[in-house]
Design a protein around this motif. Structure first.
Motif, mmCIF file in Angstrom:
data_model
loop_
_atom_site.group_PDB
_atom_site.id
_atom_site.type_symbol
_atom_site.label_atom_id
_atom_site.label_comp_id
_atom_site.label_asym_id
_atom_site.label_seq_id
_atom_site.Cartn_x
_atom_site.Cartn_y
_atom_site.Cartn_z
ATOM 1 N N SER A 213 59.751 17.680 30.498
ATOM 2 C CA SER A 213 60.653 16.643 30.993
ATOM 3 C C SER A 213 61.259 17.009 32.342
ATOM 4 C CB SER A 213 61.773 16.393 29.979
ATOM 5 O OG SER A 213 62.518 17.592 29.766
ATOM 6 N N HIS A 214 61.284 18.306 32.654
ATOM 7 C CA HIS A 214 61.825 18.715 33.946
ATOM 8 C C HIS A 214 61.210 20.052 34.340
ATOM 9 C CE1 HIS A 214 64.402 20.751 30.996
ATOM 10 N NE2 HIS A 214 64.537 21.700 31.904
ATOM 11 N N ALA A 215 61.126 20.278 35.622
ATOM 12 C CA ALA A 215 60.691 21.557 36.179
ATOM 13 C C ALA A 215 61.309 21.712 37.553
ATOM 14 C CB ALA A 215 59.169 21.640 36.252
ATOM 15 N N LEU A 216 61.795 22.911 37.842
ATOM 16 C CA LEU A 216 62.457 23.187 39.108
ATOM 17 C C LEU A 216 61.882 24.465 39.701
ATOM 18 C CD1 LEU A 216 64.728 22.689 41.223
ATOM 19 C CD2 LEU A 216 66.213 24.090 39.760
ATOM 20 N N THR A 217 61.492 24.388 40.962
ATOM 21 C CA THR A 217 61.000 25.560 41.688
ATOM 22 C C THR A 217 61.894 25.805 42.890
ATOM 23 O OG1 THR A 217 58.702 25.152 41.039
ATOM 24 C CG2 THR A 217 59.057 26.555 42.951
ATOM 25 N N LEU A 218 62.328 27.047 43.065
ATOM 26 C CA LEU A 218 63.131 27.451 44.211
ATOM 27 C C LEU A 218 62.551 28.738 44.784
ATOM 28 C CD1 LEU A 218 66.819 26.872 43.021
ATOM 29 C CD2 LEU A 218 65.587 25.581 44.772
ATOM 30 N N GLY A 219 62.444 28.791 46.091
ATOM 31 C CA GLY A 219 61.974 29.998 46.747
ATOM 32 C C GLY A 219 62.761 30.261 48.014
ATOM 33 N N TYR A 220 63.027 31.540 48.275
ATOM 34 C CA TYR A 220 63.802 31.912 49.456
ATOM 35 C C TYR A 220 63.199 33.168 50.072
ATOM 36 C CZ TYR A 220 67.581 33.660 52.408
ATOM 37 O OH TYR A 220 68.309 34.133 53.472
ATOM 38 N N GLU A 221 63.123 33.159 51.400
ATOM 39 C CA GLU A 221 62.631 34.337 52.129
ATOM 40 C C GLU A 221 63.523 34.604 53.328
ATOM 41 O OE1 GLU A 221 58.259 35.425 53.065
ATOM 42 O OE2 GLU A 221 59.047 34.607 54.958
ATOM 43 N N HIS A 222 63.840 35.879 53.532
ATOM 44 C CA HIS A 222 64.626 36.286 54.699
ATOM 45 C C HIS A 222 63.870 37.365 55.452
ATOM 46 C CE1 HIS A 222 68.139 37.034 57.217
ATOM 47 N NE2 HIS A 222 67.904 38.333 57.061
ATOM 48 N N ARG B 118 61.033 48.213 65.151
ATOM 49 C CA ARG B 118 59.607 48.208 65.479
ATOM 50 C C ARG B 118 58.815 47.144 64.722
ATOM 51 N NH1 ARG B 118 57.940 54.633 65.889
ATOM 52 N NH2 ARG B 118 59.464 55.182 67.533
ATOM 53 N N GLY B 119 59.500 46.156 64.196
ATOM 54 C CA GLY B 119 58.764 45.133 63.474
ATOM 55 C C GLY B 119 59.677 44.216 62.692
ATOM 56 N N GLU B 120 59.090 43.518 61.735
ATOM 57 C CA GLU B 120 59.806 42.556 60.911
ATOM 58 C C GLU B 120 59.507 42.831 59.445
ATOM 59 O OE1 GLU B 120 60.189 38.042 61.751
ATOM 60 O OE2 GLU B 120 58.618 38.204 60.221
ATOM 61 N N LEU B 121 60.559 42.843 58.640
ATOM 62 C CA LEU B 121 60.435 43.018 57.201
ATOM 63 C C LEU B 121 60.935 41.753 56.523
ATOM 64 C CD1 LEU B 121 59.771 45.040 54.870
ATOM 65 C CD2 LEU B 121 62.213 45.608 54.846
ATOM 66 N N ALA B 122 60.076 41.072 55.792
ATOM 67 C CA ALA B 122 60.434 39.815 55.131
ATOM 68 C C ALA B 122 60.410 40.013 53.624
ATOM 69 C CB ALA B 122 59.475 38.706 55.526
ATOM 70 N N ALA B 123 61.497 39.595 52.977
ATOM 71 C CA ALA B 123 61.607 39.687 51.515
ATOM 72 C C ALA B 123 61.744 38.290 50.948
ATOM 73 C CB ALA B 123 62.812 40.531 51.118
ATOM 74 N N GLY B 124 60.968 37.990 49.921
ATOM 75 C CA GLY B 124 60.990 36.656 49.345
ATOM 76 C C GLY B 124 61.035 36.672 47.840
ATOM 77 N N LEU B 125 61.643 35.641 47.275
ATOM 78 C CA LEU B 125 61.718 35.474 45.824
ATOM 79 C C LEU B 125 61.498 34.001 45.499
ATOM 80 C CD1 LEU B 125 62.401 36.734 43.018
ATOM 81 C CD2 LEU B 125 64.769 36.052 43.428
ATOM 82 N N SER B 126 60.625 33.734 44.533
ATOM 83 C CA SER B 126 60.348 32.362 44.108
ATOM 84 C C SER B 126 60.397 32.310 42.596
ATOM 85 C CB SER B 126 58.971 31.915 44.613
ATOM 86 O OG SER B 126 58.680 30.601 44.191
ATOM 87 N N ALA B 127 61.022 31.255 42.055
ATOM 88 C CA ALA B 127 61.145 31.111 40.603
ATOM 89 C C ALA B 127 60.886 29.673 40.203
ATOM 90 C CB ALA B 127 62.534 31.550 40.133
ATOM 91 N N ARG B 128 60.243 29.501 39.067
ATOM 92 C CA ARG B 128 59.987 28.171 38.520
ATOM 93 C C ARG B 128 60.507 28.107 37.096
ATOM 94 N NH1 ARG B 128 55.570 25.140 35.831
ATOM 95 N NH2 ARG B 128 55.479 23.038 36.728
ATOM 96 N N LYS B 129 61.387 27.163 36.862
ATOM 97 C CA LYS B 129 61.915 26.942 35.519
ATOM 98 C C LYS B 129 61.326 25.642 34.994
ATOM 99 C CE LYS B 129 66.083 26.384 32.710
ATOM 100 N NZ LYS B 129 65.526 27.252 31.669
ATOM 101 N N SER B 130 60.662 25.735 33.853
ATOM 102 C CA SER B 130 59.999 24.576 33.271
ATOM 103 C C SER B 130 60.589 24.269 31.912
ATOM 104 C CB SER B 130 58.490 24.851 33.122
ATOM 105 O OG SER B 130 57.859 23.829 32.391
ATOM 106 N N GLY B 131 60.760 22.987 31.628
ATOM 107 C CA GLY B 131 61.189 22.575 30.310
ATOM 108 C C GLY B 131 60.088 22.747 29.278
ATOM 109 N N ALA B 132 60.417 22.555 28.027
ATOM 110 C CA ALA B 132 59.442 22.686 26.947
ATOM 111 C C ALA B 132 58.429 21.545 27.004
ATOM 112 C CB ALA B 132 60.151 22.686 25.603
#
Length: 739
Positions: free
Chosen positions: A637-646, A652-666
């Protein structure tokens, strides 16, 4: 008094302003060009509900096959089941992966329809993007698109030299490599070659006391050669050749009792438990000894994509020939009665060949009217040999053998679509397609005492059927530019999936020297099932705001399905048969929202929300019990996905960290032939990435964790009680180099 100005201050100020402008540009959401309406257009200006994942997004998320796409997109389930890729869009799916079945959503590679689910879940490598179109796409994409269409688009040769290579290692013995080389031979010809190798050990544990390995493993090698030839100033030809070899294991299931109690009473109840225990196959057959299972697939394809600018219009040709061979041995958990199961060996061999051709012409120019029309032809021919053994403990013949073939499916269509600009902001679209389908198959169900048919002791039942169906589908739509960055659209459309047939024969028919006596014949309303049809109502808005740092794609839809096709194994005339029936009427409605936010050049957020109500309006699986009001399979009946990266800027470079999560109903996975409904509880699944890119360097390093929670759930459940579990937690480290 003249103010003091440090030497070089104007230059420093100019550099600072340039960096600010670059940072602002990086913070904006980049436009993506798509081909959802068979012509290049910006995704934000395309009046179709769709999602797009670029090659970079796929790489960052560690998505290397189709099954990984669904975690990022609303109302989409892509499950790598034992019998092939299972596509569910907005609660609509199909379980018939046999040679006579058709999907509810079309899977395409570079616009070429791939008919067999068993070969759809190959490696993603050297791609440009993946487009997922929801809802019926019956006008421009044809039959078998009632639920939608997925188009995987590979990178084409370019006019500059490029080279790339990558390698990754991880748990479960995972090792991956891929490489690409692009060479511009001259001004007219460019060549591109790419390959990928993926391998990991089984995710399952063998608790049967045997030395054999189990499935949910991976071992595949794929390669692609492409050539782009500029014939002259107006004509371009793109040729592609692909070859894939897969050598894994079909024993990728565990008993449903690993996840559920109460199955024997007809009321499965989720019992949860330890992931290690859920991934253990501890079934010890009382009647036979397990053997080493395997699955060996070889697929190849050649395609041609021609565009020829004729001035007022452009002529397009898209053609392909593909072949696929498959040999497998599986050790089934085969429940024959509540609380009692046997071990059954299934051997399978099959070969498939498909040809498709599309000729299309589309208008050029910037006039008020734009239009396209075309002809389409598809043909698939295949032969299979299924063999089941070890049912003698039930007093049945030791071998059930199904030699089938040739099975032939053809589809012919004529289509057209036109868009008229009513004003500078308002456009109207109308399209239609007429499709004519034909299917036929000859074969038999053999009751044998040994693996070789003996006319003196064995018996054959004829399986032979042929049918033709046809349907007109159409689409009416309008779209309006509310602002330069906001598009409002709506459409009414229809979809169609071809009808088909089950095992058996009509009284009096004769094939292969076998007759069909009335006593063994199957009634026509049981042998044949009707086409699946859909009428869809949809409205949506696509907008970009906050100085193009945020986007929102929002859509609402309502579907009316008739004759939904549902499939499962049932015992017919003493033999296990795969049976498809029409489920009456179903209704689906929902809301989807997805987008991105880029508040700074270092921060990126993506989101997706799906609300869904997908239910049967009228359906009785056995003619007695009513499932009206029950949910369709895999329709939370519902599903939510959220992702964030910084991105952290280092010296001497770039370091990117990311987290993504998906919550799904039954949601529910049902087995209609057994009157069983398995409830899969709500869950949350999270992934994390850490990526390092040195300044002005050609290499990058990435670490990824998928399914941090290490929880698994059923992704498919068949009529015997076999569950294919989802993947457990996986970890890998990847090194990439690009020249």
């Amino acid at each position: 008094m003249k103010k003091y100005q440090a030497p070089g201050a104007p230059k420093l100020l100019a550099v600072s302003l340039s960096l600010m402008l670059i940072g602002s540009a990086r913070a904006q959401i980049q436009e993506v060009t798509v081909t959802a309406q068979r012509a290049p257009s910006l995704e934000s200006k395309t009046p179709v509900t769709m999602s797009t994942l670029s090659a970079q997004q796929l790489s960052d998320a560690g998505i290397d096959n189709p099954a990984g796409v669904a975690a990022r997109l609303p109302n989409l389930e892509l499950d790598n089941a034992a019998d092939g890729l299972r596509i569910t869009i907005r609660g609509v799916s199909n379980a018939d992966t046999t040679e006579k079945g058709d999907p509810s959503a079309a899977f395409m590679l570079d616009g070429i329809y791939i008919a067999r689910p068993q070969i759809q879940n190959l490696s993603f490598y050297d791609l440009e993007r993946v487009e997922v179109l929801r809802g019926p796409q019956g006008t421009l994409y044809g039959r078998n698109t009632t639920a939608g269409a997925i188009n995987v688009i590979s990178a084409a040769p370019t006019n500059r030299f490029e080279a790339a290579a990558g390698a990754a290692i991880g748990n479960y013995g995972s090792r991956k490599t891929d490489a690409m080389l692009n060479v511009p031979v001259n001004d007219a010809l460019a060549l591109r070659a790419a390959l990928a190798y993926n391998r990991h050990d089984s995710y399952l544990r063998n608790g049967q006391g045997t030395p054999y390995s189990l499935g949910l493993d991976r071992d595949d090698l794929s390669a692609r050669l492409s050539a782009k030839l500029k014939i002259d100033a107006d004509a371009t030809l793109l040729l592609r050749y692909e070859h894939s070899k897969v050598d894994d294991n079909n024993d990728s299931f565990v008993p449903d009792t690993n996840f559920y109690s109460g199955v024997a009473t007809g009321n499965p109840v989720w019992r949860g438990g330890d992931t290690r225990a859920q991934l253990t196959n501890g079934f010890v057959p009382p009647n036979s000894a397990p053997e080493q299972g395997y699955s060996r697939k070889t697929a190849s394809g050649i395609g041609a994509d021609l565009s020829w600018n004729l001035g007022a219009a452009t002529l397009y040709y898209l053609g392909s020939h593909r072949s696929y061979d498959h040999d497998a041995l599986s050790n089934f958990y085969y429940r024959v009665a509540p609380g009692f199961a046997l071990g059954v060996h299934q051997a399978f061999s099959g070969d498939y060949a498909q040809n498709s051709h599309e000729l299309r012409i589309a208008s050029n120019g910037g006039g008020a009217l734009s239009a396209q029309a075309g002809l389409y032809y598809f043909r698939e021919e295949s032969s299979q040999l299924y063999s089941f053994r070890d049912l003698g403990a039930l007093g049945l013949p030791p071998y059930y053998v199904f030699p089938h073939g040739p099975t032939i499916a053809t589809s012919k269509a004529i289509f057209g679509q036109a868009t008229y600009r009513l004003s500078d902001k308002l456009r109207a679209t109308a399209g239609a397609r007429y499709t004519d389908d034909e299917k036929s198959r000859v074969g038999s169900t053999n009751f044998q005492q040994s693996s070789i048919f003996n006319p003196a002791t064995d018996f054959k039942l004829l399986n032979a059927a042929a049918m033709g169906t046809h349907q007109s589908t159409w689409r009416l739509g309008a779209d309006y530019d509310v602002t330069p960055s906001t598009l409002l659209y709506g459409a009414v459309a229809t979809g169609y999936k071809a009808g088909g047939f089950n095992d058996g024969c009509l009284a009096g028919s004769v094939q292969m020297g076998l007759s069909c006596p009335a006593a063994l014949a199957v009634p026509a309303d049981t042998l044949f099932y009707r086409p699946e049809t859909l009428r869809s109502y949809e409205a949506g808005v696509k907008t970009r705001f906050w100085d193009n740092k945020a986007s929102l794609n929002l859509s609402a839809f309502h579907y009316d399905y008739k004759n939904l096709q549902l499939s499962g194994v049932a015992i017919v005339q003493g033999a296990p048969r795969f049976v498809t029936n029409n489920a009456g009427v179903a209704r689906v409605k929902g809301l989807e929202a997805e987008g991105q936010v880029r508040p700074t050049a270092q921060d990126r957020l993506h989101y997706a929300l799906a609300l869904l109500d997908a239910r049967y309006v009228s359906y009785s699986p056995d003619g007695v019990y009513s499932w009206a009001g029950n949910k369709l399979d895999r329709s939370p009946s519902h599903a939510l996905t959220l992702g964030y990266e910084h991105a952290f800027q280092l010296a001497r470079g770039e370091l990117a960290a990311g987290l993504s999560a998906r919550k799904s109903g039954a949601y529910v996975i049902a087995v209609p032939t057994q009157l069983l409904q398995y409830r899969v509880p709500s869950r949350t699944e999270s992934d994390a990435t850490l990526r390092y890119r040195p300044t002005r360097s050609a290499w990058s390093l990435m670490a990824r964790v998928k399914n941090i929670e290490n929880k698994v759930h059923p992704i498919s459940i068949d009529s015997f009680g076999m569950v294919v579990p989802s993947d457990p937690r996986t970890v890998d480290v990847r090194l990439d180099y690009r020249y």
